[in-house]
Design a protein around this motif. Structure first.
Motif, PDB file in Angstrom:
ATOM      1  N   ARG A 195     -28.244  36.883  28.529  1.00 35.57           N
ATOM      2  CA  ARG A 195     -28.459  35.616  29.961  1.00 35.57           C
ATOM      3  C   ARG A 195     -27.925  34.842  30.722  1.00 35.57           C
ATOM      4  N   TYR A 196     -27.027  35.967  31.263  1.00 36.70           N
ATOM      5  CA  TYR A 196     -25.659  35.502  32.141  1.00 36.70           C
ATOM      6  C   TYR A 196     -26.440  35.138  33.962  1.00 36.70           C
ATOM      7  N   ASP A 197     -27.534  35.998  34.198  1.00 36.16           N
ATOM      8  CA  ASP A 197     -28.032  35.242  35.180  1.00 36.16           C
ATOM      9  C   ASP A 197     -28.603  34.136  35.109  1.00 36.16           C
ATOM     10  N   GLN A 198     -29.032  33.955  34.011  1.00 38.93           N
ATOM     11  CA  GLN A 198     -29.421  32.569  33.935  1.00 38.93           C
ATOM     12  C   GLN A 198     -28.990  31.714  33.718  1.00 38.93           C
ATOM     13  N   ILE A 199     -27.712  31.272  33.259  1.00 36.19           N
ATOM     14  CA  ILE A 199     -26.397  30.715  32.888  1.00 36.19           C
ATOM     15  C   ILE A 199     -26.062  30.801  33.887  1.00 36.19           C
ATOM     16  N   ARG A 200     -25.906  31.296  35.441  1.00 37.22           N
ATOM     17  CA  ARG A 200     -25.327  30.730  36.588  1.00 37.22           C
ATOM     18  C   ARG A 200     -26.100  29.698  37.373  1.00 37.22           C
ATOM     19  N   ARG A 201     -27.290  30.895  37.347  1.00 37.07           N
ATOM     20  CA  ARG A 201     -28.523  29.833  38.056  1.00 37.07           C
ATOM     21  C   ARG A 201     -28.822  28.646  37.209  1.00 37.07           C
ATOM     22  N   LEU A 202     -28.151  27.885  36.124  1.00 32.42           N
ATOM     23  CA  LEU A 202     -28.338  26.650  36.075  1.00 32.42           C
ATOM     24  C   LEU A 202     -27.412  25.943  35.811  1.00 32.42           C
ATOM     25  N   SER A 203     -26.222  26.787  36.122  1.00 30.34           N
ATOM     26  CA  SER A 203     -24.857  26.103  36.829  1.00 30.34           C
ATOM     27  C   SER A 203     -25.107  25.731  37.748  1.00 30.34           C
ATOM     28  N   ALA A 204     -24.789  26.670  38.876  1.00 32.85           N
ATOM     29  CA  ALA A 204     -25.055  26.389  40.316  1.00 32.85           C
ATOM     30  C   ALA A 204     -26.143  25.070  39.930  1.00 32.85           C
ATOM     31  N   GLU A 205     -27.417  24.888  40.063  1.00 33.16           N
ATOM     32  CA  GLU A 205     -28.115  23.854  39.851  1.00 33.16           C
ATOM     33  C   GLU A 205     -27.942  22.808  39.641  1.00 33.16           C
ATOM     34  N   GLN A 206     -26.918  23.246  38.548  1.00 37.73           N
ATOM     35  CA  GLN A 206     -26.564  21.093  38.426  1.00 37.73           C
ATOM     36  C   GLN A 206     -25.066  21.940  38.739  1.00 37.73           C
ATOM     37  N   LEU A 207     -24.671  22.092  39.396  1.00 40.60           N
ATOM     38  CA  LEU A 207     -23.647  21.591  40.411  1.00 40.60           C
ATOM     39  C   LEU A 207     -24.094  20.999  41.706  1.00 40.60           C
ATOM     40  N   GLN A 208     -25.201  21.628  41.824  1.00 49.98           N
ATOM     41  CA  GLN A 208     -25.736  21.084  43.584  1.00 49.98           C
ATOM     42  C   GLN A 208     -25.842  20.090  43.418  1.00 49.98           C
ATOM     43  N   SER A 209     -26.825  20.113  42.408  1.00 51.99           N
ATOM     44  CA  SER A 209     -26.830  17.919  42.420  1.00 51.99           C
ATOM     45  C   SER A 209     -25.856  17.202  42.051  1.00 51.99           C
ATOM     46  N   GLU A 210     -24.853  17.796  40.949  1.00 54.96           N
ATOM     47  CA  GLU A 210     -23.970  16.604  41.257  1.00 54.96           C
ATOM     48  C   GLU A 210     -23.525  16.391  42.278  1.00 54.96           C
ATOM     49  N   SER A 211     -23.027  17.172  43.404  1.00 57.22           N
ATOM     50  CA  SER A 211     -22.912  17.144  44.619  1.00 57.22           C
ATOM     51  C   SER A 211     -23.689  16.454  45.903  1.00 57.22           C
ATOM     52  N   ALA A 212     -25.148  16.512  45.474  1.00 50.78           N
ATOM     53  CA  ALA A 212     -25.643  15.600  46.025  1.00 50.78           C
ATOM     54  C   ALA A 212     -25.842  14.557  45.981  1.00 50.78           C
ATOM     55  N   ALA A 213     -25.223  14.217  44.256  1.00 49.63           N
ATOM     56  CA  ALA A 213     -25.209  12.491  44.211  1.00 49.63           C
ATOM     57  C   ALA A 213     -24.156  12.277  45.083  1.00 49.63           C
ATOM     58  N   SER A 214     -22.835  13.058  44.519  1.00 49.50           N
ATOM     59  CA  SER A 214     -21.392  12.088  45.345  1.00 49.50           C
ATOM     60  C   SER A 214     -21.373  11.878  46.397  1.00 49.50           C
ATOM     61  N   VAL A 215     -22.562  12.859  46.931  1.00 50.17           N
ATOM     62  CA  VAL A 215     -22.585  12.338  48.476  1.00 50.17           C
ATOM     63  C   VAL A 215     -23.432  11.517  49.110  1.00 50.17           C
ATOM     64  N   GLU A 216     -24.064  10.508  48.634  1.00 54.50           N
ATOM     65  CA  GLU A 216     -24.981  10.315  48.628  1.00 54.50           C
ATOM     66  C   GLU A 216     -24.386   8.911  49.205  1.00 54.50           C
ATOM     67  N   PRO A 217     -24.591   7.909  49.862  1.00 57.74           N
ATOM     68  CA  PRO A 217     -24.133   6.403  50.891  1.00 57.74           C
ATOM     69  C   PRO A 217     -24.297   5.420  48.876  1.00 57.74           C
ATOM     70  N   SER A 218     -23.141   4.217  49.071  1.00 56.38           N
ATOM     71  CA  SER A 218     -23.384   3.607  47.865  1.00 56.38           C
ATOM     72  C   SER A 218     -24.326   2.041  48.458  1.00 56.38           C
ATOM     73  N   PRO A 219     -25.320   1.816  48.333  1.00 51.84           N
ATOM     74  CA  PRO A 219     -25.777   0.768  48.533  1.00 51.84           C
ATOM     75  C   PRO A 219     -24.778  -0.356  48.994  1.00 51.84           C
ATOM     76  N   LYS A 220     -25.224  -0.964  50.388  1.00 50.93           N
ATOM     77  CA  LYS A 220     -24.554  -2.037  50.458  1.00 50.93           C
ATOM     78  C   LYS A 220     -25.149  -3.801  49.410  1.00 50.93           C
ATOM     79  N   ALA A 221     -23.547  -4.100  49.502  1.00 52.09           N
ATOM     80  CA  ALA A 221     -23.800  -5.638  49.213  1.00 52.09           C
ATOM     81  C   ALA A 221     -24.999  -6.461  49.850  1.00 52.09           C
TER      82      ALA A 221
END
Length: 221
Positions: A195-221
């Motif tokens: 399952r190495y290929d599946q683990i790598r793919r899921l890890s990359a997807e999770q890392l990509q989603s975390e990176s996208a969430a971290s660069v989203e601008p925070s809503p203005k107060a």
């Protein structure tokens, strides 16, 4: 296998020599020899092993089926009876023993734990079925199964052997006669190398989603 099954029904044998002559096929003769001399491996994992031991004793007598010779070496075994709970720590050893068995080889999952995890299915250290790592030929339900249930499961295995043909079985084809299963890696959790290929793919997807969430601008107060 009775003589009526060993003999080919396509040929009539004269009555005066019926007890001295059999006309059969190579497949039937070959399978008759294998089904009547299956040597199980001498090992057990948990409480189901007590029932397996009882089945080998004089009351149930698996010698009737040619299965009384339990071998301590996987090199001399035809059958692995997985009798008990399969923990993550034990799984690499089970796979290693399976790989060391010569072809033809068969696996029986004895009991609810070996078949699907049983009452420990949600446990952090239990594998939900030995078929996650090695192929299983016969499943025997129960917690634990009785010696009669084990005997019934072994009869089912004999029936499966009867249906096999030298022309189609894996160990008589060109190429490797045995399929080696990659050894699972036991670390913080049990990892299946297949399952190495599946683990790598899921890890990359999770890392990509975390990176996208971290660069989203925070809503203005």
């Amino acid at each position: 296998m009775p003589e009526t099954e060993l003999s080919s029904p396509d040929y009539e044998i004269p009555e005066d020599i019926q007890h001295a002559v059999n006309i059969t096929t190579l497949d039937r003769l070959y399978n008759w020899g294998r089904r009547s001399s299956i040597w199980p491996m001498m090992f057990g994992l948990a409480c189901c092993a007590i029932e397996m031991i009882a089945a080998q004793a004089s009351r149930y007598d698996l010698a009737r089926f040619g299965m009384e010779v339990m071998r301590a070496s996987p090199r001399q075994c035809d059958l692995m009876i997985v009798a008990g709970t399969v923990t993550k720590k034990m799984t690499p050893s089970i796979v290693r023993l399976y790989n060391q068995m010569p072809e033809p080889k068969y696996v029986v999952a004895m009991g609810a734990c070996a078949a699907g995890g049983g009452p420990f299915k949600e446990g952090y250290n239990v594998v939900a079925g030995v078929d996650k790592f090695i192929p299983v030929d016969v499943y025997i339900p129960g917690c634990p199964p009785t010696p009669q249930a084990l005997t019934a499961g072994l009869i089912k295995l004999q029936e499966k052997i009867d249906r096999q043909s030298i022309r189609t079985v894996r160990w008589y084809r060109k190429g490797a006669d045995s399929v080696e299963i990659p050894m699972p890696i036991l670390g913080p959790d049990l990892i299946d190398p297949r399952r190495y290929d599946q683990i790598r793919r899921l890890s990359a997807e999770q890392l990509q989603s975390e990176s996208a969430a971290s660069v989203e601008p925070s809503p203005k107060a």
